[in-house]
Design an enzyme around this catalytic site. Structure first.
Site, PDB file in Angstrom:
ATOM      1  N   TYR A 323       0.823  -1.206   0.000  1.00  0.00           N
ATOM      2  CA  TYR A 323       0.000   0.000   0.000  1.00  0.00           C
ATOM      3  C   TYR A 323       0.863   1.265   0.000  1.00  0.00           C
ATOM      4  CZ  TYR A 323      -3.735  -3.206   1.397  1.00  0.00           C
ATOM      5  OH  TYR A 323      -4.633  -4.233   1.459  1.00  0.00           O
ATOM      6  N   GLU A 399     -19.734   0.902  21.598  1.00  0.00           N
ATOM      7  CA  GLU A 399     -20.719   1.177  20.539  1.00  0.00           C
ATOM      8  C   GLU A 399     -21.338   2.570  20.642  1.00  0.00           C
ATOM      9  OE1 GLU A 399     -23.089  -2.207  21.387  1.00  0.00           O
ATOM     10  OE2 GLU A 399     -22.283  -3.360  19.709  1.00  0.00           O
TER      11      GLU A 399
END
Ligand SMILES: [Zn+2]
Ligand SMILES: [Zn+2]
Length: 427
Positions: A323, A399
């Protein structure tokens, strides 16, 4: 460019209401995806859920099977305007989950010929759920949306299985950034390194390039008691490992950008009294500048080959470029910073240090200007530097952090679409 901040989007309050309404759905999606993780190029179930969601939202176009399991959805607003792209990655990792939650993964799968546990240990489950949330919020405002938003759900960010193509590069090759081509692309990553509620950003190089290094040191096998009767690749390999460490510490300009050369695997020989024919090594090279990256590659080859040669050993060096450097466009970052500050609260947006991990979001940024930012998921009161990091079997996602990711992405999208053409053009 002008330092005058963008005014809050005329859609801002509608976005905030939409995000609040959808938060519990995003959490439910994330739990479902978390319990059913899929490895790179195998995101069949995940992609099916994404495509069904975009179709149910009556997207103008939903392309599937882009780069095997990727999905690209197009949401055209009711007001003419530019095109932007938002990206989420979908793949999980070969990690045995150790987090004690009711929706922990028990999935096992084949990875490069081995059976492995599978876990969303990098948080791509949260990325997918958040971008599905953004899709729903923006679809609800589509009549007022001044432009087009392309949603890119990408497979195999963590590299495809050996011998396969995949990820951002393959999506680009298959036209994900064409018809229409976006003016800019945005992506985010959740991170254990920041607390819930915090957004991390950085202009310019933000994540490293990543390349795989394979070295074979070729000697000549002999009795361990008579090294002079052969060529010892083990001692030569040891010298090569140490020699490689001088490239970063002694040869490159560390005031320009940092770099890393790591040998992570070394294999040679079967018993104590045989000097083997060869030693195999594998490593990784990280950098934050493409010219330095090429320079380091050349120095790694020269160093390994010449040190081995001094022992009369042969040496084969193979470097595969994985990458590129993830580079946040400076003008685009400056343009969107006020938006991030509005989404999180100004004091909750932090300039972060460079990250030596890598991201194939960088390939998209080679085609169009892009901004990649970070959303903290470590619960308040815990030390982000002490908790289990991304890729750990104990990586834990708070969350309650996800709503901020949805809000930030939705605001970024609308603010960019609403920005005057002359300011967008600078990006
Ligand atoms: Zn990862
Ligand atoms: Zn990741």
């Amino acid at each position: 460019m002008s330092s005058q901040p963008l005014l809050a989007s005329s859609l801002a309050s509608a976005i905030d209401a939409g995000v609040a309404a959808i938060e519990s759905k995003v959490i439910a999606w994330r739990r479902d995806l978390h319990q059913h993780p899929e490895l790179g190029n195998r995101e069949f179930r995940t992609a099916g859920i994404v495509a069904a969601h975009l179709k149910a939202l009556r997207f103008d176009d939903v392309r599937t099977e882009v780069a095997y399991t990727g999905a690209v959805g197009l949401l055209k607003g009711g007001v003419p305007g530019p095109v932007i792209a938002l990206r989420a990655d979908m793949d999980a990792l070969p990690v045995d989950e150790q987090v004690d939650v009711p929706f922990a993964s028990k999935v096992r799968a084949q990875w490069n010929g081995e059976e492995v546990g599978v876990m969303h240990a990098c948080g791509h489950d949260a990325h997918v759920a958040m971008l599905m949330g953004v899709a729903e919020v923006l679809a609800g405002l589509r009549e007022r949306l001044p432009g087009t938003v392309k949603f890119i759900f990408q497979p195999a960010e963590e590299m495809p299985p050996e011998g396969e193509e995949g990820g951002a590069q393959l999506m680009i090759k298959q036209g994900a950034l064409e018809n229409p081509r976006p003016e800019a692309i945005f992506g985010l990553h959740i991170t254990s390194r920041l607390p819930t509620g915090v957004i991390g950003y950085r202009s310019g190089p933000v994540m490293a390039s990543s390349d795989t290094l394979r070295i074979s040191v070729l000697g000549r096998q002999t009795h361990g008691a008579m090294p002079w009767a052969g060529v010892d690749p083990i001692v030569a390999a040891a010298q090569v490992v140490l020699g490689l460490q001088t490239i970063v510490s002694r040869q490159i300009d560390l005031t320009r950008e940092p770099a890393v050369v790591t040998i992570g695997a070394i294999k040679g020989g079967v018993r104590e009294n045989i000097i083997p024919d060869s030693v195999e090594m594998r490593g990784t090279i990280r950098s934050f500048d493409e010219a330095m990256r090429d320079d380091i590659h050349q120095r790694v080859k020269d160093t390994a080959v010449n040190i081995a040669k001094a022992s009369r050993a042969g040496c084969e060096v193979c470097i595969s470029k994985n990458y590129p450097v993830t580079v946040n466009d400076a003008e685009l970052t400056a343009l969107m910073l006020p938006t991030l500050q509005r989404a999180a609260g100004a004091e909750q947006v932090m300039l972060i240090p460079k990250v030596s991990g890598s991201e194939d979001f960088s390939f998209f940024q080679h085609v169009v200007p892009g901004l990649f930012f970070f959303v903290g998921v470590t619960p308040q009161g815990q030390d982000p530097l002490a908790v289990a990091p991304n890729h750990s079997p104990r990586f834990f996602v708070d969350e309650t952090a996800l709503a901020l990711g949805v809000r930030a992405m939705a605001h970024v999208a609308c603010d960019f679409l609403e920005a005057p053409a002359e300011r967008r053009a600078l990006a």
